[in-house]
Design an enzyme around this catalytic site. Structure first.
Site, PDB file in Angstrom:
ATOM      1  CG  HIS A  61      36.451  33.227  39.439  1.00 31.90           C
ATOM      2  ND1 HIS A  61      35.975  33.415  40.768  1.00 31.90           N
ATOM      3  CD2 HIS A  61      36.839  34.358  39.203  1.00 31.90           C
ATOM      4  CE1 HIS A  61      36.257  34.516  41.374  1.00 31.90           C
ATOM      5  NE2 HIS A  61      36.815  35.303  40.156  1.00 31.90           N
ATOM      6  CE1 TYR A 108      42.990  40.180  44.358  1.00 29.77           C
ATOM      7  CE2 TYR A 108      43.025  41.824  42.579  1.00 29.77           C
ATOM      8  CZ  TYR A 108      42.763  40.601  42.870  1.00 29.77           C
ATOM      9  OH  TYR A 108      41.850  39.734  42.131  1.00 29.77           O
ATOM     10  CG  ASP A 145      37.021  38.433  41.194  1.00 28.10           C
ATOM     11  OD1 ASP A 145      37.728  37.425  41.301  1.00 28.10           O
ATOM     12  OD2 ASP A 145      37.661  39.640  41.623  1.00 28.10           O
TER      13      ASP A 145
END
Length: 455
Positions: free
Chosen positions: A429, A373, A223
């Protein structure tokens, strides 16, 4: 004939110079200050301080009060997890959290490994540092930094740590493991200023490793940890001896990637595509547009206005749990969207999942974690590191249920010294937390491939 030789020599020389230039290319960065106010005039405090995760009756009582005040909303009939976290199942999770989950016991679990904090560029950086207990005399452990992502934490690696620091196989490499929290995540202080992105985190973690006395080390990430450790390799390719990742979204498509997309289904062998590659990549519209759109709504919110949604999550433990745990369902296996319980406990225990949620809740870090982000995407998709290849030896663990599938050819476009590409038997993930044995074994394989045998 002579003219052709001269032209060929010149062209060859130009190509050689370009290749050498690319190989020597490193990512540039400058020191920053992300503490509150102006930087101090004196020298930075470089001390390393032990840290202990703590809780209190007041903290637990406040959590329970807020849980008791939640207002349930009925899910649509036959909606499973297609609209997000199913509200009916959420009530079961919340009931367990309120009545059975023992946070004090989990705090003890967190403290089973040593925690520390140190100030770097004005912010307190938290990390777990685990040294092998039974290293034979004269032997040395191999330093390995492992970096988490969102909405995970350092706790994702707790199942892997004993497998790496105390391997049962006498022929395995023995690691000394450092698991930092990205600033703004968990127990690392958040930046007080705008602009703290993956390159800043990479620079801070290089400083951390140097402060701990490591001149060279290996790095692993998934990630956001994939990007942070990739940036670390780009910043100091000599310092990072090897890079292992389990997430590598395709780099900007070059000619090879573009041709493979168009022709790969018809001529798979030409591009080294396996049957699994074909299965994951095609039909293209489904794999590269429909599925990403279904699972990326959160990203647009966090890359634009993280503080707005984050404020609500910071006030509501139930809202926070729904927001985080939904990812541990659909990002583990997108088919879990078809299940009433989201398949949550098929791969994880509720205790582990809620411990990760509690790290976010007790530290109040959800907004700052979402801002990561914003900081990375607000600078555009054409940042220097996105255009720069990685020339550090790299290993890639390809888990079959990962959000985005990246064939070997595509990984090689970014990571020019790809040494291992491992199709994994299972996992999604959050592979480090879901399949710690598989991940630890692949890291062992990769490091051994580079000649780092147990000493």
């Amino acid at each position: 004939m002579i003219l052709e030789l001269v032209v060929a020599t010149v062209i060859g020389g130009v190509i050689f110079m370009l290749v050498q230039r690319i190989r020597k290319q490193v990512l540039k960065t400058e020191d920053g200050w992300y503490g509150a106010g102006e930087p101090p005039t004196g020298e930075e405090d470089t001390s390393i301080r032990p840290f202990t995760v703590q809780t209190s009756d007041e903290e637990i009582e406040d959590l329970h009060r807020r849980i008791d005040m939640t207002r349930p909303v009925a899910s649509l009939e036959d909606s499973q997890f297609h609209y997000g976290f199913n509200s009916h199942y959420l009530q079961k999770v919340v009931s367990y959290w309120r009545n059975d989950f023992d946070w004090r016991r989990q705090v003890d679990q967190l403290n089973r490994y040593p925690h520390f904090k140190t100030s770097i560029e004005g912010i307190d950086v938290h990390y777990v540092h685990v040294k092998p207990k039974n290293l034979r005399e004269g032997a040395s452990a191999v330093p390995l930094i492992m970096v988490h992502g969102w909405p995970g934490s350092f706790y994702e690696f707790y199942g892997m740590i004993p497998l790496l620091t105390e391997p049962s196989n006498p022929d395995d490499v023995v690691f000394e493991v450092i698991c930092p929290s990205i600033p703004g995540y968990g127990f690392s202080e958040a930046s007080h200023k705008k602009g703290f992105d993956s390159v800043c985190a990479a620079r801070v973690f290089h400083k951390l490793m140097k402060r701990l006395g490591f001149q060279q080390f290996y790095a692993h990430g998934g990630d956001w940890g994939w990007l942070v450790t990739t940036n670390m390799a780009q910043l100091e390719p000599i310092t990072v001896k090897g890079l292992h990742v389990n997430f590598a979204p395709p780099a900007k498509p070059g000619l090879a990637m573009a041709l493979s997309i168009v022709l790969g289904r018809r001529f798979p062998k030409l591009f080294g595509f396996t049957q699994f590659d074909i299965q994951r990549l095609y039909p293209l519209m489904q794999s590269m547009l429909t599925e990403p759109v279904k699972e990326s709504g959160y990203m647009h919110i966090q890359a634009t206005k993280p503080d707005t949604a984050g404020r609500g999550l910071n006030d509501s433990p139930v809202g926070l749990a729904a927001y985080i745990l939904e990812k541990f369902s659909t990002w583990t296996d997108h088919d879990f969207r078809n299940l009433d319980d989201g398949g949550l406990t098929r791969k994880f225990s509720l205790d582990d999942l809620l411990t990760n949620v509690m790290i976010y809740w007790t530290s109040g870090c959800i907004i700052s974690s979402m801002r990561f982000y914003k900081e990375n995407f607000s600078k555009g998709l054409n940042q220097p590191h996105s255009k720069m290849a990685v020339h550090v030896p790299t290993g890639y663990a390809c888990f079959p249920k990962e959000l985005m599938h990246t064939p070997k050819l595509w990984v090689e476009q970014k990571y020019r010294k790809l040494k291992t590409y491992s199709p994994m038997a299972r996992g999604g993930h959050f592979a480090a937390m879901e399949e710690p044995e598989l991940m630890a074994a692949d890291i062992q394989k990769f490091v051994k491939t580079l000649g780092n045998k147990k000493k």
